[in-house]
Write a protein that holds these residues in place. Structure first.
Motif, PDB file in Angstrom:
ATOM      1  N   LYS A 276     -77.046  34.839 -20.396  1.00  0.00           N
ATOM      2  CA  LYS A 276     -78.197  34.409 -19.605  1.00  0.00           C
ATOM      3  C   LYS A 276     -79.096  33.436 -20.356  1.00  0.00           C
ATOM      4  CE  LYS A 276     -78.512  38.547 -16.684  1.00  0.00           C
ATOM      5  NZ  LYS A 276     -79.398  39.665 -16.253  1.00  0.00           N
ATOM      6  N   GLY A 277     -78.793  33.201 -21.645  1.00  0.00           N
ATOM      7  CA  GLY A 277     -79.574  32.245 -22.414  1.00  0.00           C
ATOM      8  C   GLY A 277     -80.637  32.853 -23.295  1.00  0.00           C
ATOM      9  N   ASP A 278     -80.730  34.198 -23.352  1.00  0.00           N
ATOM     10  CA  ASP A 278     -81.703  34.835 -24.244  1.00  0.00           C
ATOM     11  C   ASP A 278     -81.247  34.671 -25.689  1.00  0.00           C
ATOM     12  OD1 ASP A 278     -83.250  35.700 -22.109  1.00  0.00           O
ATOM     13  OD2 ASP A 278     -82.033  37.502 -21.849  1.00  0.00           O
ATOM     14  N   LEU A 279     -82.208  34.386 -26.586  1.00  0.00           N
ATOM     15  CA  LEU A 279     -81.893  34.125 -27.992  1.00  0.00           C
ATOM     16  C   LEU A 279     -82.224  35.350 -28.839  1.00  0.00           C
ATOM     17  CD1 LEU A 279     -81.030  32.031 -30.144  1.00  0.00           C
ATOM     18  CD2 LEU A 279     -83.443  31.398 -30.340  1.00  0.00           C
ATOM     19  N   PHE A 280     -81.283  35.752 -29.699  1.00  0.00           N
ATOM     20  CA  PHE A 280     -81.479  36.888 -30.609  1.00  0.00           C
ATOM     21  C   PHE A 280     -81.272  36.412 -32.045  1.00  0.00           C
ATOM     22  CE2 PHE A 280     -81.921  40.601 -27.903  1.00  0.00           C
ATOM     23  CZ  PHE A 280     -81.487  40.116 -26.682  1.00  0.00           C
ATOM     24  N   ARG A 281     -82.117  36.940 -32.935  1.00  0.00           N
ATOM     25  CA  ARG A 281     -82.037  36.579 -34.349  1.00  0.00           C
ATOM     26  C   ARG A 281     -81.472  37.749 -35.140  1.00  0.00           C
ATOM     27  NH1 ARG A 281     -87.504  34.609 -36.986  1.00  0.00           N
ATOM     28  NH2 ARG A 281     -88.034  36.809 -36.802  1.00  0.00           N
ATOM     29  N   LEU A 282     -80.428  37.497 -35.937  1.00  0.00           N
ATOM     30  CA  LEU A 282     -79.756  38.530 -36.724  1.00  0.00           C
ATOM     31  C   LEU A 282     -79.557  38.030 -38.146  1.00  0.00           C
ATOM     32  CD1 LEU A 282     -77.020  39.436 -34.089  1.00  0.00           C
ATOM     33  CD2 LEU A 282     -78.871  40.954 -34.797  1.00  0.00           C
ATOM     34  N   PRO A 283     -79.395  38.931 -39.117  1.00  0.00           N
ATOM     35  CA  PRO A 283     -79.179  38.492 -40.500  1.00  0.00           C
ATOM     36  C   PRO A 283     -77.807  37.849 -40.680  1.00  0.00           C
ATOM     37  CG  PRO A 283     -79.002  40.877 -40.329  1.00  0.00           C
ATOM     38  CD  PRO A 283     -79.507  40.389 -39.013  1.00  0.00           C
ATOM     39  N   GLN A 284     -77.706  37.013 -41.700  1.00  0.00           N
ATOM     40  CA  GLN A 284     -76.435  36.370 -42.009  1.00  0.00           C
ATOM     41  C   GLN A 284     -75.359  37.428 -42.245  1.00  0.00           C
ATOM     42  OE1 GLN A 284     -76.324  32.907 -42.226  1.00  0.00           O
ATOM     43  NE2 GLN A 284     -74.107  33.025 -42.280  1.00  0.00           N
TER      44      GLN A 284
ATOM     45  N   ASN B 262     -65.533  43.487 -35.423  1.00  0.00           N
ATOM     46  CA  ASN B 262     -65.924  43.015 -36.756  1.00  0.00           C
ATOM     47  C   ASN B 262     -66.057  41.493 -36.845  1.00  0.00           C
ATOM     48  OD1 ASN B 262     -63.261  42.366 -36.502  1.00  0.00           O
ATOM     49  ND2 ASN B 262     -62.600  43.273 -38.437  1.00  0.00           N
ATOM     50  N   TYR B 263     -66.042  40.800 -35.717  1.00  0.00           N
ATOM     51  CA  TYR B 263     -66.193  39.343 -35.726  1.00  0.00           C
ATOM     52  C   TYR B 263     -67.593  38.965 -36.237  1.00  0.00           C
ATOM     53  CZ  TYR B 263     -66.889  34.593 -34.043  1.00  0.00           C
ATOM     54  OH  TYR B 263     -67.188  33.265 -33.963  1.00  0.00           O
ATOM     55  N   LYS B 264     -67.648  38.088 -37.256  1.00  0.00           N
ATOM     56  CA  LYS B 264     -68.926  37.662 -37.815  1.00  0.00           C
ATOM     57  C   LYS B 264     -69.496  36.512 -36.986  1.00  0.00           C
ATOM     58  CE  LYS B 264     -68.348  39.202 -42.561  1.00  0.00           C
ATOM     59  NZ  LYS B 264     -68.421  38.854 -43.996  1.00  0.00           N
ATOM     60  N   LEU B 265     -70.713  36.697 -36.531  1.00  0.00           N
ATOM     61  CA  LEU B 265     -71.344  35.733 -35.630  1.00  0.00           C
ATOM     62  C   LEU B 265     -71.809  34.494 -36.372  1.00  0.00           C
ATOM     63  CD1 LEU B 265     -73.474  38.312 -33.630  1.00  0.00           C
ATOM     64  CD2 LEU B 265     -71.340  37.259 -32.885  1.00  0.00           C
ATOM     65  N   LYS B 266     -71.856  33.383 -35.646  1.00  0.00           N
ATOM     66  CA  LYS B 266     -72.361  32.123 -36.186  1.00  0.00           C
ATOM     67  C   LYS B 266     -73.493  31.633 -35.284  1.00  0.00           C
ATOM     68  CE  LYS B 266     -67.733  30.798 -37.811  1.00  0.00           C
ATOM     69  NZ  LYS B 266     -67.067  31.992 -37.249  1.00  0.00           N
ATOM     70  N   SER B 267     -74.416  30.907 -35.871  1.00  0.00           N
ATOM     71  CA  SER B 267     -75.539  30.373 -35.097  1.00  0.00           C
ATOM     72  C   SER B 267     -75.018  29.526 -33.938  1.00  0.00           C
ATOM     73  CB  SER B 267     -76.454  29.538 -35.987  1.00  0.00           C
ATOM     74  OG  SER B 267     -77.222  30.357 -36.825  1.00  0.00           O
ATOM     75  N   GLY B 268     -75.580  29.763 -32.747  1.00  0.00           N
ATOM     76  CA  GLY B 268     -75.182  29.030 -31.559  1.00  0.00           C
ATOM     77  C   GLY B 268     -74.142  29.727 -30.718  1.00  0.00           C
ATOM     78  N   ASP B 269     -73.562  30.850 -31.222  1.00  0.00           N
ATOM     79  CA  ASP B 269     -72.568  31.583 -30.437  1.00  0.00           C
ATOM     80  C   ASP B 269     -73.198  32.173 -29.180  1.00  0.00           C
ATOM     81  OD1 ASP B 269     -70.567  33.000 -33.174  1.00  0.00           O
ATOM     82  OD2 ASP B 269     -70.470  31.075 -32.113  1.00  0.00           O
ATOM     83  N   THR B 270     -72.447  32.177 -28.090  1.00  0.00           N
ATOM     84  CA  THR B 270     -72.839  32.878 -26.866  1.00  0.00           C
ATOM     85  C   THR B 270     -71.951  34.116 -26.755  1.00  0.00           C
ATOM     86  OG1 THR B 270     -73.506  30.825 -25.789  1.00  0.00           O
ATOM     87  CG2 THR B 270     -73.046  32.717 -24.361  1.00  0.00           C
ATOM     88  N   VAL B 271     -72.571  35.276 -26.712  1.00  0.00           N
ATOM     89  CA  VAL B 271     -71.827  36.535 -26.830  1.00  0.00           C
ATOM     90  C   VAL B 271     -72.009  37.387 -25.578  1.00  0.00           C
ATOM     91  CG1 VAL B 271     -71.470  38.612 -28.219  1.00  0.00           C
ATOM     92  CG2 VAL B 271     -72.183  36.485 -29.317  1.00  0.00           C
TER      93      VAL B 271
END
Length: 725
Positions: free
Chosen positions: A400-408, A440-449
């Protein structure tokens, strides 16, 4: 002073309250003499009143007109010299101004005249004081800027050098982290000027000599860009900016070149006038125009439009190859972004309509944590004080376009728990940018999940090695523990019900032996295995039954009619023939201690001749004693202990207490320290903050057992200790 006063009146016209100017003028006039004799500024020849007014003006000009900050700067000097108290300020000007003054006075108190710049303890305390209020940091940075401007050619070279060093390793980095880039550059330039005037003068002279050539190159670079931007209908300003002398000096050191061979001495800045809703599209349009005209270097692209820095900085930086194959940095931003870039966090507050940010608050907490625990020097401390938290984080979008911030390093499972605990507990995987991914997939900035779930999914222990966030780890542990507790309760109830149906009494000590034999170290794990049907309950009952039968068959069987007493010790001869003496070195007596009451040496006991011919020794207060006396009085034998017993007896203690960390360790420590006593088994269950458990201890006498009970009762958190049958 008159000029400063007029400037302050003009700059604070829109933020000052009625009579502010008159009240401040009266206070400063009344305290001017005391302030000038207080030596609050460490350099001779610098008037503290002028210095304070200059600082207040610089804050209003360079950052933002702020009534409370300006008042605090002007009233801090009267408070430092004792003319005014902070309590009076709080009563007349409000607690916000008073809080700022407390911070400024505290800094002044610990940072005395000519304080050593490398004093680690002072450095740590100073930063801790700064961290109390972000505005104190801003005031101190601006105050140091005014001081640096005033000490050019001051006769005290050593004092000037110390101030310049402080500016380089403390105030300039802080200004950078707060987005005060103009102040940061000026502090760095003046620091280089005061610590290495020859280098500063040489670079400044060379820049002046090449100014005409540099201006011509900038004009040649800008002209086609300007024409193309105008054709796109953008309203903008475009200008070239020469890099600071300090920045050029750094490049000279890194590249081991002289100033003549440093090509990127300047940057081009495009500032677009556009409404907020058009900011990003117009910036990217300008980017397209520049990169169509000049070859870009993709590795040097810095996109702070999509994800701004934590200090509010927003801009688009690109490096392109201009005329004569020289690399040129181009900065693209809007008018609003430019003001934030020039005036830092204060300008960001003005646009956001708030006084602080969550990210900044987190950074301040991080600063306190580092300073309270670190033992390294000032340089290492500054390295650890990274305010750009976005370099250690990833930004992920929902469909839906909501942005979430997570640690590296955060995984898809971390993202699920970050949205909601229930979503994380039932997560089976997800779709990242349309492709199916595992937990266990490591997320990257800009990913849509997009998270996929299943009602049958449950958290597993190996999930703990997948997640990196504290929230996810805690929720997984909590879910696993809750499930284990439910399974343990079910397993315990199932075992007790089955044994009761078969009319088998449960003896905790024998059950503990069965649990150990089956390979379980913890009672809870055993019951969980039963509840989750990992362990067959029929096998447990068979093992328990076999253990009891094997124990009963160990004794030699005799009939009651053929049994004769054989008193062999002097103690037995001195008593009546009807008294059975038991203990060490008693031969010819076939007896066994009853499991229903577990008597130990020192207990009042009696003997009971069983149908197998074995004499079972019971405590006088045994739960079965009254039944035996009523039904089989003729089979009871008076019994006493021999005078000397060296063996250990098993005794069971029931302990109830608060479920505190380390309480079990304290109990076991007390038992192990008792001479002749050992801990044989322990079974603990906890619920609702309390625990109850059973301890099987080996003791030589009742006296030793009573000593252990008394000592356990003294442990903090223990509510009750009783001997159990």
């Amino acid at each position: 002073m008159t000029d400063l006063y007029r400037d302050l009146r003009r700059l604070t016209r829109n933020v000052a309250q009625e009579n502010d100017a008159a009240r401040l003028r009266r206070i400063i006039s009344d305290s001017a003499y005391a302030i000038r004799n207080s030596h609050s500024i460490r350099f001779d020849g610098i008037d503290p009143v002028i210095h304070a007014m200059s600082t207040a003006r610089a804050i209003c000009q360079g950052i933002s007109p702020d009534r409370n900050m300006a008042v605090a700067v002007l009233l801090a000097e009267p408070c430092k010299c004792g003319v005014l108290t902070v309590e009076c300020v709080e009563k007349e000007w409000g607690d916000d101004v008073a809080r700022l003054i407390r911070g400024l006075v505290k800094v002044s108190g610990l940072y005395g005249h000519h304080a050593a710049a490398t004093d680690t303890e002072n450095f740590r305390r100073l930063l801790l004081t700064f961290a109390e209020d972000i505005r104190v940091i801003i005031i101190m940075i601006v105050e140091r800027l005014i001081l640096m401007r005033a000490i050019n050619h001051h006769p005290d070279d050593e004092a000037v050098r110390l101030v310049a060093c402080e500016a380089a390793y403390l105030y300039a980095p802080l200004a950078h982290r707060l987005g005060l880039y103009a102040i940061k550059s000026e502090l760095e330039d003046m620091s280089l000027k005061y610590t290495n005037r020859d280098i500063y003068t040489r670079i400044a002279r060379k820049l002046n000599e090449t100014k005409a050539k540099r201006d011509a190159y900038i004009d040649a670079f800008i002209a086609p860009v300007k024409e193309a931007l105008e054709m796109e209908g953008l309203n903008f300003d475009i200008k070239g900016r020469t890099k600071s002398i300090y920045s050029i000096w750094n490049k000279m050191q890194k590249q081991h070149n002289d100033v003549e061979h440093i090509y990127d001495l300047f940057a081009i800045r495009i500032i677009i006038d556009t409404p907020p809703r058009r900011e990003k599209p117009d910036c990217w349009m300008a980017y397209s125009v520049v990169t169509d005209m000049y070859q870009p270097n993709p590795a040097r692209l810095k996109d702070w439009l999509s994800i701004p820095k934590s200090n509010g900085y927003e801009s688009l930086h690109i490096t392109v190859k201009g005329p004569d194959n020289k690399w040129v940095e181009v900065q693209i931003r809007t008018r609003r972004m430019d003001e934030i870039a020039e005036k830092g966090i204060a300008a960001h507050w003005k646009y956001k309509g708030i006084k602080s940010e969550n990210g900044l608050d987190s950074w301040m907490n991080h600063v306190r944590e580092i300073l309270e625990t670190a033992e390294s020097g000032p340089t290492e401390l500054m390295k650890n004080m990274s305010m750009d938290m976005y370099s250690k984080e990833v930004f992920v979008f929902t469909p839906k376009g909501d942005l979430f911030r997570l640690p590296q390093g955060a995984t898809l499972l971390d993202f699920a728990f970050n949205i909601h605990s229930a979503l994380g507990c039932t997560c089976t995987g997800g779709k990242v940018n349309g492709r199916t991914r595992k937990l266990n997939y490591k997320l990257k900035s800009g990913d849509t999940v997009e998270i996929m779930t299943s009602a049958q999914q449950q958290p597993k222990t190996d999930w703990l090695s997948i997640v990196v966030t504290t929230k996810a780890r805690n929720k997984i542990r909590q879910s696993i523990n809750e499930r284990a507790n439910r399974a343990a309760d079910l397993g315990r109830e199932l075992l007790h019900r089955r044994l009761k149906n078969r009319k088998i009494d449960i003896e905790e000590s024998w059950l503990m032996r069965v649990i150990k034999k089956l390979g379980y170290k913890a009672v809870t794990d055993f019951y969980v295995a039963l509840g989750e049907e990992i362990l067959d309950i029929n096998r447990v009952i068979a093992e328990y039954d076999a253990l009891i039968k094997a124990t009963e068959e160990e004794a030699e069987t005799k009939s009651a009619e053929t049994f004769t007493l054989q008193p062999t010790l002097p103690e037995a001869a001195s008593q009546s023939d009807d008294v059975l003496v038991i203990g060490d070195n008693i031969k010819g007596v076939n007896y066994r201690l009853a499991r229903c009451c577990n008597p130990i040496y020192g207990d009042a006991v009696f003997g009971f001749i069983s149908s197998e011919g074995v004499i079972k020794i019971h405590r006088v207060d045994c739960p079965n004693a009254s039944n035996i006396r009523q039904r089989y009085p003729y089979r009871m034998i008076a019994t006493r202990w021999s005078g000397k017993v060296g063996q250990q007896f098993a005794a069971t203690l029931k302990v109830v207490g608060h479920d505190d960390v380390g309480i079990v360790t304290n109990i076991t420590s007390i038992i192990n320290k008792e001479n002749g006593s050992t801990l044989r088994n322990i079974s603990i269950d906890s619920h609702s903050g309390l625990f109850d458990g059973y301890l099987v201890v080996g003791v030589p006498t009742t006296e030793a057992l009573n000593n252990i009970i008394k000592k356990i009762k003294t442990i903090k958190g223990i509510k009750d200790v009783q001997r159990s049958n």
